[in-house]
Enzyme design. Structure first.
Site, PDB file in Angstrom:
ATOM      1  N   SER A  19       0.831  -1.194   0.000  1.00 24.19           N
ATOM      2  CA  SER A  19       0.000   0.000   0.000  1.00 24.19           C
ATOM      3  C   SER A  19       0.873   1.254   0.000  1.00 24.19           C
ATOM      4  O   SER A  19       1.568   1.518  -0.968  1.00 24.19           O
ATOM      5  CB  SER A  19      -0.970  -0.021   1.183  1.00 24.19           C
ATOM      6  OG  SER A  19      -1.981   0.953   1.013  1.00 24.19           O
ATOM      7  N   LYS A  70     -17.771  16.438  10.310  1.00 24.80           N
ATOM      8  CA  LYS A  70     -16.494  16.442  11.017  1.00 24.80           C
ATOM      9  C   LYS A  70     -16.095  15.061  11.515  1.00 24.80           C
ATOM     10  O   LYS A  70     -14.916  14.722  11.562  1.00 24.80           O
ATOM     11  CB  LYS A  70     -16.558  17.419  12.201  1.00 24.80           C
ATOM     12  CG  LYS A  70     -15.216  17.704  12.842  1.00 24.80           C
ATOM     13  CD  LYS A  70     -14.274  18.379  11.864  1.00 24.80           C
ATOM     14  CE  LYS A  70     -12.945  18.730  12.509  1.00 24.80           C
ATOM     15  NZ  LYS A  70     -12.016  19.343  11.546  1.00 24.80           N
TER      16      LYS A  70
END
EC number: 3.4.21.-
Length: 204
Positions: A19, A70
């Protein structure tokens, strides 16, 4: 990629460089991997949710926020359909950029990288066969190649990152937790988790 314009970069992969690790390595002039190295994983990463585990322990999480989204990636609640759509759009853009950067770094077509992507992991040998790495070898071979590329006959100094106290403690505990190793816990938790996140974020 900018560094390659002014200096030679050779990557030596050890146990794992997947990754984000592979993202960084893909811009090198030459990549070496061990036969058993775990690499690739150009794509998805599962995201854990802890609300059930905490609930079973009687722990409740309360979030105070300013802004509707948020806490969109909160580990302590399920996401809403609206959040899923927003996050998936962002992740698709990140994934496409990941593939394009790997294609550029490895001098391959985007299509060829896409055929190897989608989160697949590879051993060092598989990565070599698929041209994700250049050679099978370790640090010794990587240093020899770096010397050759730089036309340098002297000894190359090595600078190794010092282990933090936390790293040393984790290794000590790991050696005494054979049946509860971090790897077993990691894969057990991931087994039934939804795929929510594509990593890494673009590296500039």
């Amino acid at each position: 990629m900018r560094l390659r314009k002014t200096r030679k970069i050779v990557v030596s992969m050890k146990d794992m460089a997947a990754s984000g690790g592979y993202y960084i390595a893909s811009s090198a002039d030459k990549i070496f991997a061990l036969s058993g190295t775990i690499t690739g994983s150009i794509g998805v990463l599962q995201w854990l949710r802890y609300q059930r585990a905490f609930g079973s322990l009687g722990v409740k999480m309360r979030t105070y926020k300013e802004g509707k989204y948020k806490d969109s990636l909160s580990l302590f609640r399920d996401s809403t359909p609206e959040e899923d759509e927003m996050i998936q759009k962002m992740l698709s853009d990140t994934y496409n950029e990941f593939v394009q950067d790997v294609a550029k770094g490895r001098n391959q077509t985007v299509k060829s990288v896409q055929n190897l992507a989608e989160g697949r992991i590879y051993s060092g040998q598989d990565a070599f066969r698929n041209k994700l790495v250049d050679e099978i070898g370790g640090r010794k071979e990587a240093l020899e190649e770096l010397s050759r590329l730089c036309q340098y006959d002297g000894e190359i100094p090595l600078y190794e990152e010092e282990e933090s106290p936390f790293d040393r403690l984790f290794m000590m505990l790991g050696s005494k937790m054979n049946s509860f190793s971090s790897e077993r816990i990691f894969f057990r938790e991931f087994k039934n988790s939804p795929v929510l996140v594509i990593l890494p974020q673009a590296i500039r």
